[in-house]
Design an enzyme around this catalytic site. Structure first.
Site, PDB file in Angstrom:
ATOM      1  N   LYS A  78      47.675  51.948  42.727  1.00  0.00           N
ATOM      2  CA  LYS A  78      48.022  51.152  44.055  1.00  0.00           C
ATOM      3  C   LYS A  78      48.409  49.886  43.841  1.00  0.00           C
ATOM      4  CE  LYS A  78      44.475  50.518  46.382  1.00  0.00           C
ATOM      5  NZ  LYS A  78      43.191  50.780  46.815  1.00  0.00           N
ATOM      6  N   THR A  80      50.000  48.400  41.527  1.00  0.00           N
ATOM      7  CA  THR A  80      51.266  48.554  40.787  1.00  0.00           C
ATOM      8  C   THR A  80      52.288  48.929  41.593  1.00  0.00           C
ATOM      9  OG1 THR A  80      49.958  49.236  38.641  1.00  0.00           O
ATOM     10  CG2 THR A  80      52.350  49.719  38.537  1.00  0.00           C
ATOM     11  N   ARG A 101      45.024  41.049  46.097  1.00  0.00           N
ATOM     12  CA  ARG A 101      43.625  40.478  46.006  1.00  0.00           C
ATOM     13  C   ARG A 101      43.612  39.796  44.546  1.00  0.00           C
ATOM     14  NH1 ARG A 101      40.272  45.454  46.455  1.00  0.00           N
ATOM     15  NH2 ARG A 101      42.183  46.144  46.266  1.00  0.00           N
ATOM     16  N   LYS A 112      37.725  46.895  32.597  1.00  0.00           N
ATOM     17  CA  LYS A 112      38.942  46.926  33.082  1.00  0.00           C
ATOM     18  C   LYS A 112      40.193  46.314  31.944  1.00  0.00           C
ATOM     19  CE  LYS A 112      40.072  47.021  37.467  1.00  0.00           C
ATOM     20  NZ  LYS A 112      40.270  46.696  38.935  1.00  0.00           N
ATOM     21  N   ALA A 280      35.098  46.206  48.515  1.00  0.00           N
ATOM     22  CA  ALA A 280      35.577  47.121  49.399  1.00  0.00           C
ATOM     23  C   ALA A 280      34.416  48.102  50.064  1.00  0.00           C
ATOM     24  CB  ALA A 280      36.617  47.952  48.882  1.00  0.00           C
ATOM     25  N   PHE A 308      40.191  50.735  47.416  1.00  0.00           N
ATOM     26  CA  PHE A 308      39.803  52.089  47.469  1.00  0.00           C
ATOM     27  C   PHE A 308      40.943  53.016  48.158  1.00  0.00           C
ATOM     28  CE2 PHE A 308      35.027  50.530  46.955  1.00  0.00           C
ATOM     29  CZ  PHE A 308      35.215  50.476  45.703  1.00  0.00           C
ATOM     30  N   PHE A 388      53.726  59.829  36.424  1.00  0.00           N
ATOM     31  CA  PHE A 388      52.965  59.757  35.025  1.00  0.00           C
ATOM     32  C   PHE A 388      53.800  60.625  34.207  1.00  0.00           C
ATOM     33  CE2 PHE A 388      48.658  57.880  34.676  1.00  0.00           C
ATOM     34  CZ  PHE A 388      48.748  57.301  36.026  1.00  0.00           C
ATOM     35  N   TRP A 416      56.205  51.418  37.642  1.00  0.00           N
ATOM     36  CA  TRP A 416      55.397  51.150  36.163  1.00  0.00           C
ATOM     37  C   TRP A 416      56.149  50.891  35.087  1.00  0.00           C
ATOM     38  CZ3 TRP A 416      54.424  52.708  31.132  1.00  0.00           C
ATOM     39  CH2 TRP A 416      53.146  52.031  30.683  1.00  0.00           C
TER      40      TRP A 416
END
Lengths: 563, 563
Positions: A78, A80, A101, A112, A280, A308, A388, A416
């Protein structure tokens, strides 16, 4: 496909090869005056809140929310897509700003490794943003813990406010994943070391002060909200506030720089405001109101996101952030991946590389529900399929046909691998949709409804639940909150992000389920009531092999291991 | 006197009226190249460590240490004299830099309200420096607590290093005064919340990482020092280090900006490096080695200070900082006030406004001892009498005569009221002394001496004690430390600052006393052994009416209540 042939570079490799513009140029590009921003290094700046006064009468740019289907371990991308869409809008000649954010250090050190988008759609300088950035979260940590110290000192020094140490709800924070701090006992060691009591630490991003910073309109509003924080209850079971302690001024002082939005840029020099980052679940999961509104004054399009899936982030963006912050969203992008849709359709994570139209078909139900949610808020939308390498032509064709049959606009996003270039199709379709259908945005419920009614509305209309059950404890709280005059606030749902229901194992589009509200928590300063369904994590733990083990600094002082 | 007639302005009033130069001009004044510094706002910058490489062959400027008699509640104004002397040296045509410590948020919110010098001798922007500044202390807090989280996670995830949770010596930190965190129990709540154990929090400035940052020579040295930190002991009672956990890279990454010195300016635009701030009890109480050495490369004179009186700060500056950092101090300024000398001479605090030559005469013994200490390190010195409005001509004449009789150079310092102008006499006399007498600086003890011998040397030569007693616990530790190979490190004394002895009530120049060492603590990362005498405060508490209660932000976003 070409991206399969290319040597795939890591996010940090791409980031460290980036050619950034001095932040002065980005500020000038936005027509900011010299006294309206302050540099933090050569590639970051803080923007003065005075800009809002200067541009008061200027028409707002259009706010576009990027949301997603329910997240799965397969990933959606999201952030990206948000960054890539901003870049794409600029590429086709529009003035767009990305407003997202700030990442928390906890997950960065834990699992992460970074949270600035990915590939050729990242905000820069990602090393700084992922570490201490401009110090906003540290300021929030300091303010939060200063309040804790002042509470314990107040009790130790005579307890004029008659605070019941058993009923202090205000917790300390660290911006780390630290499970050993979830439940602690403080004040041990005898009368000189304060009053012993049970306490706990949240991660900073789960702090009410984070939510307040992100919902405040200006410095004065920040102070008012801080003063309304309920830190616990006195022996008469009445709420005790920050105002009762008289420390709202000191907390505001600690936050006077943190409230200023941070200006950075993407890999393609698109301006980005990266500011705030509330959880969230326990909070509303959106970047700051100030940054979003400022971005709308400075650009024609603001691309922003919420945490989310649409059941949590978008719902709160609309019912809490847009309402309290007076923001008028114009359109929505719903991000999905074929991999994640196949998981929602019943496929195991290990097999997602395989083509499976049947699973994909079943998984579409999850997307369908979120589409209906966005429609119920009266907003035009585009579906973005975040590509992907494993996606097959047949799978892509299936989705395109599925959307065509339903007259949904859909675009493949390749941001991406290709940056803004890979988002042009999405940008063009989004603008087309916005041109054809005007927003009729309205929140889902009225603030004058009861807390129960608000929760029921969300559960039925957004989750597709057949109803809501309240535990006896929650029912008692509903009664109390009415007495305290807290029942006219919006509701902030804390629910698992993995399912539309409150059971994380129910993927796809579950039906006939009931949502159980087991507890309420007042965030009176932030201005909402949190409704907890199931377990809510406000302090994550570290995994067996934390990302920290791979982190280092090279001989030139550059970061290693942030992805 | 003229200063009595003037309306006395508060520090923050003077600060907010100051006309500062853009930090770019200060950097250019120091001949810094454009890529060697980064702005943090318009009036702060971080300087790249690369400057040291460029200036490697340049001769060092002269390092002048400002120290004082034993502090009393009457105040000495050591920081004010340090800043004022730097201004004065510039005023009379020399190139001087002030190099001092960063203030901690804890005392600022608690009792002090600010720590940037005072009156017309302050470092600017004092509002920023007193709050979050460039985030150095927050980075140290984050690194310290990340290590704690990684330790607890290591144990929780299988405890490969076999750490004994009862013998973890590494504590968490907050940069606040928070007595309730001194002794805590963490890891409560069952098997999913980690392993329960006793823990505690220090204030950030008391952290070993703060000491390490201030003693590191460069980023690589920082990493090596971090890797040597002993976090506790395993079940075989052998030390466990950060290197054993493999997280020195992540900690270094978190500190890679904090290690860069901060450039600011004084009220008179004298360049100032404000960097680091370790406690002067549990650590060595000096600003960073990097900042001091950099200042020496950039200017002809560096005016720096060390915490508390000469028995603590100066002793550690010489035996620890100068030795480990390879710094060659050239002269010392010993600050005293007539008020404080009268307290050392037996006068009660309430009566200090009264003239009292007898008390002053008695109090000179404290100053005399510190003079002898400075002489024993082989350094020329000047006495600076920091003026107060209540000082009488007779008292001033007494001191001047006292110094004249002993051939000590003495100067009246009026830098609080007059800025650099009020320090010209001091500056001129200092230069004269440095011209007449060259430094024959040497540390007081040899590193090859035993820990006992080192402590005895300090106690006898610096404190004037007749001997040292070690408790049985300390004796056992001496033995252990030898086994671990830690006995060749310098010693960091933790003693009350109020007395030359370990009894805070013994003012003046006590004699015939014994120092009791009750415990040792290894700071192997920082590179010293702490010897604790009496109680040592590593986490202060807040007073009944904390300074925080008076803090606020005005309608223009400016600080209120930082003094």
């Amino acid at each position: 496909m070409s991206i399969q042939a290319k040597k795939v570079k890591s996010d940090i490799e791409i980031a460290q090869e980036a050619v950034l513009k001095p932040i002065k140029e980005i500020a000038e590009q936005l027509n900011l005056q010299e006294n309206e921003w302050e540099p933090y290094g050569h590639y970051k700046a803080k923007i003065s809140l005075d800009v809002m006064n200067r541009l008061q009468t200027k028409a707002d740019g259009k706010v576009i929310l990027v949301t997603s289907i329910n997240p799965t371990p397969a990933g959606e991308g999201k952030s990206t897509v948000t960054v890539g869409l901003g870049q794409a809008l600029n590429k086709i000649g529009h003035k767009a700003i990305v407003a997202i954010r700030e990442p928390s250090l906890g997950p960065t050190m834990g699992i992460k490794g970074g949270a600035c988008g990915g590939g050729y759609s990242q905000v820069m300088p990602m090393e700084d943003i992922n570490l201490h950035f401009t110090g906003d979260f540290h300021a929030i940590t300091a303010a939060n813990n200063a309040l804790s110290a002042l509470i314990d000192n107040h009790i130790h020094q005579g307890n004029e406010c008659n605070i019941d140490p058993r009923r202090i709800t205000w917790k300390r924070v660290v911006d780390l994943n630290d499970r050993a701090l979830r439940q602690v006992v403080v004040g041990l060691g005898g009368p000189l070391q304060g009053v012993p009591r049970e306490d706990g630490f949240n991660i900073t991003v789960a702090s009410e002060i984070m939510a307040i910073l992100c919902l405040a309109k200006d410095l004065q509003d920040l102070k008012e909200k801080l003063s309304r924080i309920v830190i616990g209850y006195n022996y008469q079971k009445q709420p005790v506030t920050v105002k009762d302690l008289g420390v709202q001024g000191a907390l505001t002082l600690l936050l006077k720089e943190a409230i200023k939005p941070n200006l950075v840029q993407t890999l393609e020099n698109t301006p980005a405001l990266v500011h705030g980052g509330p959880f969230a679940n326990i909070a509303h999961g959106c970047n700051s109101v100030i940054a979003t509104k400022l971005a709308a004054k400075l650009a024609d399009y603001v691309v922003t996101e919420a945490g989310f899936g649409a059941d949590l982030g978008a719902e709160k963006f609309f019912n809490i952030k847009s309402r309290l912050g007076n923001i008028d969203p114009q359109a929505v992008v719903i991000v999905a991946t074929i991999r994640a849709l196949k998981m929602h359709g019943g496929m195991a994570k290990e097999n997602l590389a395989e083509e499976n139209i049947e699973a994909l078909k079943n998984g579409m139900a999850n997307l369908q529900k979120h589409i209906e949610t966005i429609q119920s808020f009266g907003l035009p939308f585009v579906i973005a399929i975040n590509r992907f390498i494993t996606d097959t032509d047949k799978e892509i064709n299936f989705i395109e046909k599925w959307c065509q049959d339903r007259k949904y606009e859909v675009a493949l996003s390749d941001v991406w691998a290709k940056g803004g270039e890979g988002g042009i199709d999405l940008a063009v379709k989004l603008l087309k949709v916005m041109d054809q259908e005007k927003s009729r945005f309205r929140p889902l419920y009225d603030l004058n409804q009861s807390i129960e009614e608000k929760i029921e509305t969300i559960a039925q209309k957004v989750y597709g639940a057949k109803g809501v059950e309240f535990t006896p404890a929650a029912k008692k709280q509903l009664q109390e909150y009415k007495t305290f005059g807290w029942d006219k606030l919006p509701v902030c749902m804390a629910k698992t992000q993995y399912s539309l229901s409150d059971d994380p194992t129910k993927l796809g589009r579950p039906e006939g389920f009931t949502i159980t509200v087991r507890e309420l928590r007042p965030s009176i300063g932030a201005g909402f009531i949190v409704a907890l369904t199931g377990d809510v994590m406000t302090m994550p733990g570290l995994p067996k092999k934390p990302a920290a083990l791979n982190m280092d600094v090279d001989e030139n002082g550059r970061a290693i291991g942030l992805f």
